[in-house]
Scaffold this active site. Sequence first.
Site, PDB file in Angstrom:
ATOM      1  N   SER A   1      49.213 -23.925  27.607  1.00 47.34           N
ATOM      2  CA  SER A   1      50.365 -24.819  27.733  1.00 47.34           C
ATOM      3  C   SER A   1      50.316 -25.664  28.997  1.00 47.34           C
ATOM      4  O   SER A   1      51.116 -26.586  29.158  1.00 47.34           O
ATOM      5  CB  SER A   1      51.657 -23.997  27.737  1.00 47.34           C
ATOM      6  OG  SER A   1      51.645 -23.106  28.839  1.00 47.34           O
TER       7      SER A   1
ATOM      8  N   GLN B   1      42.116 -17.563  30.948  1.00 50.58           N
ATOM      9  CA  GLN B   1      43.349 -16.981  31.494  1.00 50.58           C
ATOM     10  C   GLN B   1      43.730 -15.744  30.714  1.00 50.58           C
ATOM     11  O   GLN B   1      44.669 -15.046  31.071  1.00 50.58           O
ATOM     12  CB  GLN B   1      44.496 -17.994  31.373  1.00 50.58           C
ATOM     13  CG  GLN B   1      44.275 -19.285  32.141  1.00 50.58           C
ATOM     14  CD  GLN B   1      45.306 -20.338  31.735  1.00 50.58           C
ATOM     15  OE1 GLN B   1      46.388 -20.394  32.269  1.00 50.58           O
ATOM     16  NE2 GLN B   1      44.948 -21.177  30.772  1.00 50.58           N
TER      17      GLN B   1
ATOM     18  N   ASN C   1      44.619 -28.163  21.494  1.00 45.25           N
ATOM     19  CA  ASN C   1      45.814 -27.313  21.530  1.00 45.25           C
ATOM     20  C   ASN C   1      46.643 -27.599  20.281  1.00 45.25           C
ATOM     21  O   ASN C   1      46.411 -28.584  19.577  1.00 45.25           O
ATOM     22  CB  ASN C   1      46.621 -27.610  22.800  1.00 45.25           C
ATOM     23  CG  ASN C   1      47.503 -26.451  23.235  1.00 45.25           C
ATOM     24  OD1 ASN C   1      47.124 -25.290  23.123  1.00 45.25           O
ATOM     25  ND2 ASN C   1      48.698 -26.756  23.713  1.00 45.25           N
TER      26      ASN C   1
ATOM     27  N   HIS D   1      42.592 -14.253  35.220  1.00 45.07           N
ATOM     28  CA  HIS D   1      43.831 -13.466  35.268  1.00 45.07           C
ATOM     29  C   HIS D   1      43.571 -11.973  35.040  1.00 45.07           C
ATOM     30  O   HIS D   1      44.494 -11.213  34.769  1.00 45.07           O
ATOM     31  CB  HIS D   1      44.859 -13.998  34.254  1.00 45.07           C
ATOM     32  CG  HIS D   1      45.440 -15.328  34.663  1.00 45.07           C
ATOM     33  ND1 HIS D   1      46.243 -16.080  33.838  1.00 45.07           N
ATOM     34  CD2 HIS D   1      45.344 -16.024  35.821  1.00 45.07           C
ATOM     35  CE1 HIS D   1      46.606 -17.198  34.478  1.00 45.07           C
ATOM     36  NE2 HIS D   1      46.067 -17.182  35.674  1.00 45.07           N
TER      37      HIS D   1
HETATM   38  P1  OAD Z   1      51.223 -20.180  26.739  1.00 47.15           P
HETATM   39  O1  OAD Z   1      51.961 -19.249  25.855  1.00 47.15           O
HETATM   40  O2  OAD Z   1      51.945 -20.751  27.902  1.00 47.15           O
HETATM   41  O3  OAD Z   1      50.666 -21.402  25.895  1.00 47.15           O
HETATM   42  C1  OAD Z   1      49.928 -21.203  24.719  1.00 47.15           C
HETATM   43  C2  OAD Z   1      49.557 -22.551  24.147  1.00 47.15           C
HETATM   44  O4  OAD Z   1      48.776 -22.331  22.987  1.00 47.15           O
HETATM   45  C3  OAD Z   1      50.754 -23.417  23.725  1.00 47.15           C
HETATM   46  O5  OAD Z   1      50.643 -24.713  24.280  1.00 47.15           O
HETATM   47  C4  OAD Z   1      50.655 -23.459  22.195  1.00 47.15           C
HETATM   48  O6  OAD Z   1      51.047 -24.700  21.646  1.00 47.15           O
HETATM   49  C5  OAD Z   1      49.181 -23.221  21.976  1.00 47.15           C
HETATM   50  N1  OAD Z   1      48.863 -22.586  20.685  1.00 47.15           N
HETATM   51  C6  OAD Z   1      49.589 -21.677  19.983  1.00 47.15           C
HETATM   52  N2  OAD Z   1      48.964 -21.325  18.863  1.00 47.15           N
HETATM   53  C7  OAD Z   1      47.799 -22.010  18.840  1.00 47.15           C
HETATM   54  C8  OAD Z   1      46.718 -22.082  17.911  1.00 47.15           C
HETATM   55  N3  OAD Z   1      46.691 -21.354  16.804  1.00 47.15           N
HETATM   56  N4  OAD Z   1      45.692 -22.926  18.208  1.00 47.15           N
HETATM   57  C9  OAD Z   1      45.705 -23.671  19.337  1.00 47.15           C
HETATM   58  N5  OAD Z   1      46.701 -23.642  20.238  1.00 47.15           N
HETATM   59  C10 OAD Z   1      47.729 -22.823  19.992  1.00 47.15           C
HETATM   60  O7  OAD Z   1      49.901 -19.406  27.193  1.00 47.15           O
HETATM   61  P2  OAD Z   1      48.909 -19.766  28.407  1.00 47.15           P
HETATM   62  O8  OAD Z   1      48.835 -21.230  28.609  1.00 47.15           O
HETATM   63  O9  OAD Z   1      47.660 -19.012  28.189  1.00 47.15           O
HETATM   64  O10 OAD Z   1      49.617 -15.425  32.996  1.00 47.15           O
HETATM   65  O11 OAD Z   1      49.691 -19.116  29.616  1.00 47.15           O
HETATM   66  C11 OAD Z   1      49.119 -19.169  30.881  1.00 47.15           C
HETATM   67  C12 OAD Z   1      49.467 -17.916  31.655  1.00 47.15           C
HETATM   68  O12 OAD Z   1      50.887 -17.726  31.634  1.00 47.15           O
HETATM   69  C13 OAD Z   1      48.941 -16.641  31.056  1.00 47.15           C
HETATM   70  O13 OAD Z   1      47.607 -16.361  31.434  1.00 47.15           O
HETATM   71  C14 OAD Z   1      49.871 -15.605  31.593  1.00 47.15           C
HETATM   72  C15 OAD Z   1      51.169 -16.335  31.343  1.00 47.15           C
HETATM   73  O14 OAD Z   1      52.246 -15.971  32.107  1.00 47.15           O
HETATM   74  C16 OAD Z   1      49.940 -14.287  33.618  1.00 47.15           C
HETATM   75  O15 OAD Z   1      50.477 -13.341  33.044  1.00 47.15           O
HETATM   76  C17 OAD Z   1      49.598 -14.272  35.070  1.00 47.15           C
END
Ligand code: OAD
Length: 234
Positions: free
Chosen positions: A178, A91, A202, A109
């Site tokens: 997330s 993503q 995660n 994405h």
């Molecule tokens: P999020 O910011 O929603 O989630 C990031 C996740 O990574 C969280 O659950 C954190 O707990 C975890 N995290 C943080 N630091 C970490 C580390 N050092 N090691 C392991 N895990 C860690 O980001 P995404 O899930 O990628 O889309 O978000 C999905 C989509 O929402 C993105 O692609 C973007 C956003 O809006 C668009 O812009 C279309």
Amino acid sequence: MAGSIVILTGAGISKESGIDTFRDAGGLWSQVRIEDVATPSAFVRNPQLVQAFYNMRRHALQAPAIQPNAAHVALARLEAEWKGKVILVTQNIDDLHQRAGSKNILAIHGELLKSRCFACGNVVEERGDLGAASTCIACAEIGTLRPHVVWFNEMPFFMDEAIAAIEACDIFVSIGTSGAVYPAAGLVEYANAAGARTIEINLEPSDVASAFAEKRYGKATDLVPAFVSELLGS
Ligand code: OAD
């Protein structure tokens, strides 16, 4: 025989490279509003603001300090050394998987370092700023270039390929996401339907943690290299 592996990654895998996630405390979506910078209607309403947001992110991604971390490198090693197929569904719009050496990547994405012309559809590498004066090298239209990323209310790229790969996989791993954004968050269900081994890695349980059979919580740079070594039997 080695089975096939599909890995879904999100912003958490790039956090330790210095790129903010979206939904953690202080994350991108606490700094700006999605509806102001990451939807097609935001671009129609205020293209300067949207371009400035992605110009800033494109510039930040290319800072010398931003480099692939041990988790990106471990996934590239897995792809190189695993006897079966390894497909990365990301993503992330950064290029850290590519820089670490992963090849088999579905960037669902989009990619920050590419632009797309909304007049002719041409996609090219883009390392500089985009704005009203940017000219498409394919059709010569002026002001028609946008970041080659997927905004909210747009369809992600490569979903058919990602779903087909997951339906045929033996192991499905989700790393650093997330589970808040669909359709990516629902991909684990295709893995479960296929009878695959499912693992969530995660910092904390995601919104869809209950869909995974195995869960490992901690930093990606600790957990991913260890998991890859386990898979490779070293
Ligand atoms: P999020 O910011 O929603 O989630 C990031 C996740 O990574 C969280 O659950 C954190 O707990 C975890 N995290 C943080 N630091 C970490 C580390 N050092 N090691 C392991 N895990 C860690 O980001 P995404 O899930 O990628 O889309 O978000 C999905 C989509 O929402 C993105 O692609 C973007 C956003 O809006 C668009 O812009 C279309």
